[in-house]
Design a protein around this motif. Structure first.
Motif, PDB file in Angstrom:
ATOM      1  N   GLU A 197       4.137  13.764  -5.949  1.00  0.00           N
ATOM      2  CA  GLU A 197       3.358  12.537  -5.795  1.00  0.00           C
ATOM      3  C   GLU A 197       2.589  12.152  -7.058  1.00  0.00           C
ATOM      4  OE1 GLU A 197       2.957   9.911  -3.778  1.00  0.00           O
ATOM      5  OE2 GLU A 197       4.799  10.784  -3.030  1.00  0.00           O
ATOM      6  N   SER A 198       2.612  13.011  -8.069  1.00  0.00           N
ATOM      7  CA  SER A 198       1.901  12.712  -9.312  1.00  0.00           C
ATOM      8  C   SER A 198       2.836  12.263 -10.430  1.00  0.00           C
ATOM      9  CB  SER A 198       1.138  13.951  -9.788  1.00  0.00           C
ATOM     10  OG  SER A 198       2.030  14.945 -10.271  1.00  0.00           O
ATOM     11  N   PRO A 220       2.401   6.348 -10.135  1.00  0.00           N
ATOM     12  CA  PRO A 220       1.378   6.712  -9.154  1.00  0.00           C
ATOM     13  C   PRO A 220       0.034   6.106  -9.547  1.00  0.00           C
ATOM     14  CG  PRO A 220       2.667   8.632  -9.785  1.00  0.00           C
ATOM     15  CD  PRO A 220       3.048   7.535 -10.727  1.00  0.00           C
ATOM     16  N   SER A 222      -2.981   5.845  -7.175  1.00  0.00           N
ATOM     17  CA  SER A 222      -4.207   6.262  -6.490  1.00  0.00           C
ATOM     18  C   SER A 222      -4.828   7.438  -7.237  1.00  0.00           C
ATOM     19  CB  SER A 222      -3.911   6.657  -5.043  1.00  0.00           C
ATOM     20  OG  SER A 222      -3.305   7.942  -4.968  1.00  0.00           O
ATOM     21  N   GLN A 225      -3.404  10.852  -6.214  1.00  0.00           N
ATOM     22  CA  GLN A 225      -2.124  11.194  -6.826  1.00  0.00           C
ATOM     23  C   GLN A 225      -2.293  11.609  -8.285  1.00  0.00           C
ATOM     24  OE1 GLN A 225      -0.694   7.367  -4.938  1.00  0.00           O
ATOM     25  NE2 GLN A 225       1.273   8.296  -5.489  1.00  0.00           N
ATOM     26  N   ASN A 254      -2.794  11.738   3.365  1.00  0.00           N
ATOM     27  CA  ASN A 254      -3.037  10.661   2.390  1.00  0.00           C
ATOM     28  C   ASN A 254      -1.976   9.571   2.437  1.00  0.00           C
ATOM     29  OD1 ASN A 254      -5.221  12.089   0.595  1.00  0.00           O
ATOM     30  ND2 ASN A 254      -3.556  13.575   0.770  1.00  0.00           N
ATOM     31  N   ALA A 256       0.047   6.940  -0.170  1.00  0.00           N
ATOM     32  CA  ALA A 256       0.447   6.926  -1.578  1.00  0.00           C
ATOM     33  C   ALA A 256       0.555   5.485  -2.049  1.00  0.00           C
ATOM     34  CB  ALA A 256       1.776   7.648  -1.778  1.00  0.00           C
ATOM     35  N   TYR A 258       1.820   3.111  -5.601  1.00  0.00           N
ATOM     36  CA  TYR A 258       2.472   3.065  -6.910  1.00  0.00           C
ATOM     37  C   TYR A 258       2.435   1.636  -7.448  1.00  0.00           C
ATOM     38  CZ  TYR A 258       4.886   7.441  -5.516  1.00  0.00           C
ATOM     39  OH  TYR A 258       5.199   8.705  -5.084  1.00  0.00           O
TER      40      TYR A 258
END
Length: 370
Positions: A197-198, A220, A222, A225, A254, A256, A258
């Motif tokens: 997710e990062s 990403p 947030s 992230q 969470n 996500a 982008y």
């Protein structure tokens, strides 16, 4: 060279997608593509002999599958391109996280490029023949900005080396180190192995953007992230399925988010289209945001969803809008290779391809029909 004057961050001259210098098909490319398709099928058969199940020739390891939406705002004219981004709106999407290498059982602790495939629904516009009856757009991403399989000829050469020396890393590296592009070829084994997710994801290859040429990226955005980027896989303490576990844990708590971004082609020497092994310089040719992706909390590894996708779905960048046409050699290769890969997969597994027309056809739970 024909250009179009437009306005981005500053006044800029963008190259037309159909300018003569953008795509140059080399001689014997079709023969190279067929050779790669044959080798992909050989790799699939090798894993079938071990697992007794036929997987796709690339990206066979599913790390997670989620649903969300692509949100497009009111964009300036030079970014309001293709039916996806021409006006404000929302599109349902399904996304599959994967590991690129052809081995479906590869250990998550081994650094490798990670992939992300997106299927966008309710897309209207002129489609290529393979998807003309289905209102969807397929979009592919990879965690490295440049691809070592930079054109059809290079891909054939590299697959020949991998098939011959794949079981002997020392000899494999000896062969790769004899090449002029050795740094590019070895980069896939040196990627940062961190939380999925990062990771920023890239198209690697170029695409038509109505009048222009772009690559694209999923960033990403947030804070949750971004912080996960520091969380690297440790082979001494983590399991061989740690990336899927981390993804499942993340989405249990969470959302996500982008940013979907593009740089537009202005200089074919700095931003080559036919060779996908060179990253476009973001300082000179800035990334510009055209949409946002939002994925709400959910179970990222629903068995029925995973089985349905792996057994029935084909993700293919040629399945979509003509205004978002894949460009250059690597994408022309994909057009032939993906068809060969999925045809063998469905034949050996006794499954049929399902061209989903609604996101509701992708299971949220329960059983999957054969």
């Amino acid at each position: 060279m024909p250009t179009i004057k437009s306005y981005g961050v500053n006044t800029r001259n963008y190259i037309r997608w159909d300018a003569q210098a953008v795509e140059k098909v080399p001689p014997n490319e079709n023969e190279d593509i067929q050779a790669v398709a044959d080798m992909i099928n050989t790799i699939q058969k090798t894993h079938y002999n071990t697992t007794r199940h036929m997987y796709s020739g690339t990206h066979p390891r599913t790390q997670g599958l989620v649903k969300g939406k692509l949100i497009v705002g009111d964009l300036p004219p030079h970014l309001a391109q293709t039916e996806l981004f021409s006006k404000p709106g929302e599109f349902p999407i399904a996304m599959r996280y994967s590991t690129e290498t052809a081995d479906p059982g590869i250990d998550d602790r081994i650094p490798q490029p990670r992939g992300l495939g997106m299927k966008v629904f309710n897309v209207q516009g002129e489609m290529f023949d393979s998807g003309k009856d289905f209102p969807t757009q397929d979009i592919e991403f990879n965690s490295t900005p440049a691809i070592e399989l930079a054109d059809a000829k290079t891909t054939k050469e590299i697959f020949q080396i991998r098939l011959k020396y794949g079981g002997d890393k020392k000899e494999l590296y000896k062969q790769l180190e004899a090449r002029d592009d050795t740094d590019l070829q070895k980069a896939r084994d040196e990627v940062r192995n961190t939380h999925l997710e990062s990771i920023r994801q890239y198209s690697q290859t170029a695409y038509r953007f109505v009048d222009y040429v772009v690559k694209y990226s999923l960033v990403p955005s947030s804070e949750t992230q971004k912080k996960l980027y520091e969380e690297q896989v440790n082979p001494e303490i983590h399991t061989n399925h740690v990336l899927s576990d981390w993804l499942k844990e993340f989405f249990s708590k969470n959302d996500a988010e982008y940013l979907f971004q593009v740089p537009i082609c202005e200089n074919l020497e700095d931003q080559p289209v036919e060779y996908a092994g060179k990253e476009w310089d973001a300082e000179k040719y800035p990334w510009q945001t055209v949409a946002k992706v939002v994925i709400p909390k959910q179970d990222s590894m629903i068995p029925a969803r995973k089985t349905f996708w792996e057994d029935h779905i084909r993700l293919d960048p040629w399945h979509g809008l003509k205004s978002f046409q894949p460009l250059e050699s690597t994408n022309r290769l994909r057009r032939g290779v993906y068809l060969a890969s999925i045809a063998l997969r469905h034949k050996m597994n006794g499954r049929k391809e399902i061209n989903v027309t609604s996101i509701d056809q992708i299971p949220d739970g329960g059983d999957v029909e054969a």
